[in-house]
Scaffold this motif. Structure first.
Motif, PDB file in Angstrom:
ATOM      1  N   SER A  74      -1.233   2.077  -4.791  1.00  0.00           N
ATOM      2  CA  SER A  74      -1.576   3.490  -4.677  1.00  0.00           C
ATOM      3  C   SER A  74      -2.199   4.031  -5.954  1.00  0.00           C
ATOM      4  CB  SER A  74      -0.319   4.300  -4.333  1.00  0.00           C
ATOM      5  OG  SER A  74       0.193   3.909  -3.077  1.00  0.00           O
ATOM      6  N   ALA A  75      -1.795   3.484  -7.097  1.00  0.00           N
ATOM      7  CA  ALA A  75      -2.322   3.980  -8.366  1.00  0.00           C
ATOM      8  C   ALA A  75      -3.748   3.511  -8.614  1.00  0.00           C
ATOM      9  CB  ALA A  75      -1.412   3.535  -9.512  1.00  0.00           C
ATOM     10  N   ALA A  76      -4.079   2.301  -8.212  1.00  0.00           N
ATOM     11  CA  ALA A  76      -5.419   1.755  -8.458  1.00  0.00           C
ATOM     12  C   ALA A  76      -5.872   0.971  -7.233  1.00  0.00           C
ATOM     13  CB  ALA A  76      -5.411   0.877  -9.699  1.00  0.00           C
ATOM     14  N   PRO A  77      -6.169   1.655  -6.121  1.00  0.00           N
ATOM     15  CA  PRO A  77      -6.501   0.930  -4.886  1.00  0.00           C
ATOM     16  C   PRO A  77      -7.760   0.091  -4.998  1.00  0.00           C
ATOM     17  CG  PRO A  77      -6.904   3.295  -4.650  1.00  0.00           C
ATOM     18  CD  PRO A  77      -6.162   3.113  -5.918  1.00  0.00           C
ATOM     19  N   LYS A  78      -8.741   0.525  -5.806  1.00  0.00           N
ATOM     20  CA  LYS A  78      -9.982  -0.250  -5.909  1.00  0.00           C
ATOM     21  C   LYS A  78      -9.743  -1.638  -6.505  1.00  0.00           C
ATOM     22  CE  LYS A  78     -12.741   2.573  -8.060  1.00  0.00           C
ATOM     23  NZ  LYS A  78     -14.023   3.081  -8.625  1.00  0.00           N
ATOM     24  N   ILE A 151      -6.387   5.993  -0.388  1.00  0.00           N
ATOM     25  CA  ILE A 151      -7.190   7.106  -0.890  1.00  0.00           C
ATOM     26  C   ILE A 151      -7.110   7.093  -2.407  1.00  0.00           C
ATOM     27  CG2 ILE A 151      -7.429   9.615  -1.001  1.00  0.00           C
ATOM     28  CD1 ILE A 151      -6.215   9.716   1.815  1.00  0.00           C
ATOM     29  N   ASP A 152      -8.256   6.998  -3.040  1.00  0.00           N
ATOM     30  CA  ASP A 152      -8.325   7.110  -4.499  1.00  0.00           C
ATOM     31  C   ASP A 152      -8.459   8.589  -4.824  1.00  0.00           C
ATOM     32  OD1 ASP A 152      -8.895   7.121  -7.184  1.00  0.00           O
ATOM     33  OD2 ASP A 152     -10.044   5.257  -7.098  1.00  0.00           O
ATOM     34  N   ARG A 153      -7.360   9.222  -5.150  1.00  0.00           N
ATOM     35  CA  ARG A 153      -7.360  10.675  -5.331  1.00  0.00           C
ATOM     36  C   ARG A 153      -8.039  11.088  -6.641  1.00  0.00           C
ATOM     37  NH1 ARG A 153      -4.690  12.864  -1.298  1.00  0.00           N
ATOM     38  NH2 ARG A 153      -3.186  11.613  -0.131  1.00  0.00           N
ATOM     39  N   ARG A 154      -8.150  10.176  -7.574  1.00  0.00           N
ATOM     40  CA  ARG A 154      -8.854  10.514  -8.809  1.00  0.00           C
ATOM     41  C   ARG A 154     -10.346  10.692  -8.562  1.00  0.00           C
ATOM     42  NH1 ARG A 154      -6.186   6.514 -13.428  1.00  0.00           N
ATOM     43  NH2 ARG A 154      -4.055   7.335 -13.309  1.00  0.00           N
ATOM     44  N   GLU A 155     -10.899   9.829  -7.687  1.00  0.00           N
ATOM     45  CA  GLU A 155     -12.321   9.901  -7.393  1.00  0.00           C
ATOM     46  C   GLU A 155     -12.598  10.538  -6.039  1.00  0.00           C
ATOM     47  OE1 GLU A 155     -14.312   6.224  -7.890  1.00  0.00           O
ATOM     48  OE2 GLU A 155     -13.387   5.795  -9.840  1.00  0.00           O
ATOM     49  N   ASN A 156     -11.540  10.990  -5.362  1.00  0.00           N
ATOM     50  CA  ASN A 156     -11.684  11.689  -4.093  1.00  0.00           C
ATOM     51  C   ASN A 156     -12.393  10.813  -3.049  1.00  0.00           C
ATOM     52  OD1 ASN A 156     -10.766  14.117  -3.030  1.00  0.00           O
ATOM     53  ND2 ASN A 156     -12.832  14.970  -2.944  1.00  0.00           N
ATOM     54  N   ARG A 157     -11.992   9.535  -2.969  1.00  0.00           N
ATOM     55  CA  ARG A 157     -12.646   8.606  -2.063  1.00  0.00           C
ATOM     56  C   ARG A 157     -11.621   7.817  -1.260  1.00  0.00           C
ATOM     57  NH1 ARG A 157     -17.358   5.768  -5.795  1.00  0.00           N
ATOM     58  NH2 ARG A 157     -18.637   7.633  -6.121  1.00  0.00           N
ATOM     59  N   VAL A 158     -12.046   7.419  -0.082  1.00  0.00           N
ATOM     60  CA  VAL A 158     -11.269   6.508   0.756  1.00  0.00           C
ATOM     61  C   VAL A 158     -11.719   5.082   0.438  1.00  0.00           C
ATOM     62  CG1 VAL A 158     -10.743   5.777   3.103  1.00  0.00           C
ATOM     63  CG2 VAL A 158     -10.987   8.212   2.578  1.00  0.00           C
ATOM     64  N   GLN A 160     -11.976   1.636   1.730  1.00  0.00           N
ATOM     65  CA  GLN A 160     -11.895   0.847   2.955  1.00  0.00           C
ATOM     66  C   GLN A 160     -11.495  -0.597   2.649  1.00  0.00           C
ATOM     67  OE1 GLN A 160     -11.968   1.945   5.846  1.00  0.00           O
ATOM     68  NE2 GLN A 160     -13.007   3.929   5.767  1.00  0.00           N
ATOM     69  N   GLY A 161     -10.763  -1.187   3.591  1.00  0.00           N
ATOM     70  CA  GLY A 161     -10.362  -2.581   3.459  1.00  0.00           C
ATOM     71  C   GLY A 161      -9.118  -2.801   2.636  1.00  0.00           C
ATOM     72  N   VAL A 162      -8.574  -1.728   2.049  1.00  0.00           N
ATOM     73  CA  VAL A 162      -7.355  -1.827   1.241  1.00  0.00           C
ATOM     74  C   VAL A 162      -6.297  -0.927   1.879  1.00  0.00           C
ATOM     75  CG1 VAL A 162      -6.330  -1.573  -1.030  1.00  0.00           C
ATOM     76  CG2 VAL A 162      -8.744  -2.218  -0.824  1.00  0.00           C
ATOM     77  N   PRO A 163      -5.276  -1.491   2.548  1.00  0.00           N
ATOM     78  CA  PRO A 163      -4.291  -0.663   3.250  1.00  0.00           C
ATOM     79  C   PRO A 163      -3.185  -0.165   2.319  1.00  0.00           C
ATOM     80  CG  PRO A 163      -3.803  -2.953   3.622  1.00  0.00           C
ATOM     81  CD  PRO A 163      -5.039  -2.925   2.759  1.00  0.00           C
ATOM     82  N   CYS A 164      -2.909   1.117   2.402  1.00  0.00           N
ATOM     83  CA  CYS A 164      -1.776   1.681   1.654  1.00  0.00           C
ATOM     84  C   CYS A 164      -0.609   2.029   2.572  1.00  0.00           C
ATOM     85  CB  CYS A 164      -2.216   2.938   0.898  1.00  0.00           C
ATOM     86  SG  CYS A 164      -2.847   2.599  -0.760  1.00  0.00           S
ATOM     87  N   SER A 165      -0.897   2.199   3.867  1.00  0.00           N
ATOM     88  CA  SER A 165       0.148   2.495   4.850  1.00  0.00           C
ATOM     89  C   SER A 165       0.024   1.469   5.972  1.00  0.00           C
ATOM     90  CB  SER A 165       0.001   3.917   5.407  1.00  0.00           C
ATOM     91  OG  SER A 165       0.107   4.874   4.376  1.00  0.00           O
ATOM     92  N   VAL A 249     -12.819  14.435   0.459  1.00  0.00           N
ATOM     93  CA  VAL A 249     -13.979  14.716   1.282  1.00  0.00           C
ATOM     94  C   VAL A 249     -15.213  13.990   0.734  1.00  0.00           C
ATOM     95  CG1 VAL A 249     -13.170  16.944   2.087  1.00  0.00           C
ATOM     96  CG2 VAL A 249     -14.416  16.808  -0.062  1.00  0.00           C
ATOM     97  N   GLY A 250     -15.005  13.137  -0.252  1.00  0.00           N
ATOM     98  CA  GLY A 250     -16.139  12.450  -0.873  1.00  0.00           C
ATOM     99  C   GLY A 250     -16.626  11.298  -0.044  1.00  0.00           C
ATOM    100  N   PRO A 251     -17.584  10.561  -0.528  1.00  0.00           N
ATOM    101  CA  PRO A 251     -18.139   9.431   0.237  1.00  0.00           C
ATOM    102  C   PRO A 251     -17.120   8.320   0.411  1.00  0.00           C
ATOM    103  CG  PRO A 251     -18.938   9.418  -2.044  1.00  0.00           C
ATOM    104  CD  PRO A 251     -18.207  10.714  -1.847  1.00  0.00           C
ATOM    105  N   VAL A 252     -17.308   7.564   1.466  1.00  0.00           N
ATOM    106  CA  VAL A 252     -16.408   6.458   1.769  1.00  0.00           C
ATOM    107  C   VAL A 252     -16.792   5.257   0.918  1.00  0.00           C
ATOM    108  CG1 VAL A 252     -15.668   4.827   3.534  1.00  0.00           C
ATOM    109  CG2 VAL A 252     -15.927   7.250   4.096  1.00  0.00           C
ATOM    110  N   GLU A 253     -15.800   4.633   0.281  1.00  0.00           N
ATOM    111  CA  GLU A 253     -16.015   3.430  -0.516  1.00  0.00           C
ATOM    112  C   GLU A 253     -16.034   2.225   0.400  1.00  0.00           C
ATOM    113  OE1 GLU A 253     -16.560   1.409  -4.161  1.00  0.00           O
ATOM    114  OE2 GLU A 253     -16.374   3.553  -3.831  1.00  0.00           O
ATOM    115  N   THR A 254     -17.097   1.465   0.400  1.00  0.00           N
ATOM    116  CA  THR A 254     -17.218   0.305   1.292  1.00  0.00           C
ATOM    117  C   THR A 254     -17.110  -0.979   0.492  1.00  0.00           C
ATOM    118  OG1 THR A 254     -19.605   0.313   1.106  1.00  0.00           O
ATOM    119  CG2 THR A 254     -18.617   1.549   2.943  1.00  0.00           C
TER     120      THR A 254
END
Length: 254
Positions: A74-78, A151-158, A160-165, A249-254
């Protein structure tokens, strides 16, 4: 000395050889009759201890994954877009999750807690020191569903491909559920939890997991999540009531 006096004197001095032999035979027959019952009691006690230990291992696996999600993922999903990091999560299982098949073999060794990945589940081997017995080995099978993206809340992005729930399944099998030479699963290895319906004195008990667990894994809620949940509960507009905690609401990270 009269004959009556001789027998009275012998009785006063102790048991005769015939009486001793008769007592030994009676005790031996009693022990022979009790031996199967005592053996069964000891076996059931050992099996109960194994079931208790397997349940502890299953809970430890759940806690391990939950801690990974809360603290790191959750802290660093990317960071978990890196395959090496993502391999710390179990593989995606069947749909529905309970239909995930049992393991087909044991992992090679207890490799510091790392997974051996299969197509739709992951395996770990745990070696446990048991007081009064040799160390015992357990195979921990773990699998999950696709889950919801992080959700990367620091960069306001989702991300994708990394499940947190996600929903997580854990099964714990004893070493005896696998062939000691080939390490392959015993024929007919199942997924139904061992229970009182299975006779613990029956060899077929090894065809069942000693413990199973199915749980929901979610990251720790932040203030925005709590605010929106309360708004929904009271029938209010969560966006209007929780403007201080906007959703990404930012762009989706692919």
């Amino acid at each position: 000395m009269s004959k009556g006096q001789f027998w009275r004197q012998s009785a006063a001095e102790g048991f005769t050889l015939i009486e001793v032999l008769a007592s030994v035979i009676i005790v031996a027959l009693a022990m022979t009759a009790l031996a199967p019952a005592l053996t069964l009691v000891a076996y059931r006690r050992a099996m109960s201890e194994r079931v208790e230990l397997a349940n502890r291992l299953a809970q430890e696996e759940v806690d391990r994954i939950r801690t990974l999600v809360d603290i790191e993922l959750s802290a660093a999903p990317k960071a978990f877009q890196d395959p090496a990091q993502r391999d710390r999560l179990p593989r995606v299982g069947e749909d529905p999750l309970a239909n995930t098949p049992p393991p087909d073999e044991m992992p090679a060794d207890a490799n510091a807690g790392n997974y051996t990945h299969k197509d739709n589940y992951s395996l770990r081997l745990a070696q446990v020191q048991v007081p009064g017995r040799n160390p015992e080995e357990y195979v921990i099978q773990t699998f999950r569903d696709e889950g919801a993206p992080c959700i990367d809340r620091r960069e306001n992005r989702v991300i994708q491909g990394v499940p947190c729930s996600f929903r997580l399944g854990v099964r714990v099998y004893h070493r005896f559920s696998f062939d000691p030479d080939t390490r392959q699963a015993l024929p007919g290895l199942g997924t139904e939890l061992v229970s009182a319906n299975q006779n613990l004195a029956n060899a077929d008990v090894w065809l069942f997991p000693m413990a199973t667990s199915f749980v929901e894994i979610n990251p720790a809620a932040n203030l925005g999540d709590v605010c929106r949940q309360i708004a929904i509960t009271i029938g209010a507009d969560p966006i209007e009531r929780c403007r201080a905690f906007p959703l990404p609401v930012g762009p989706v990270e692919t």
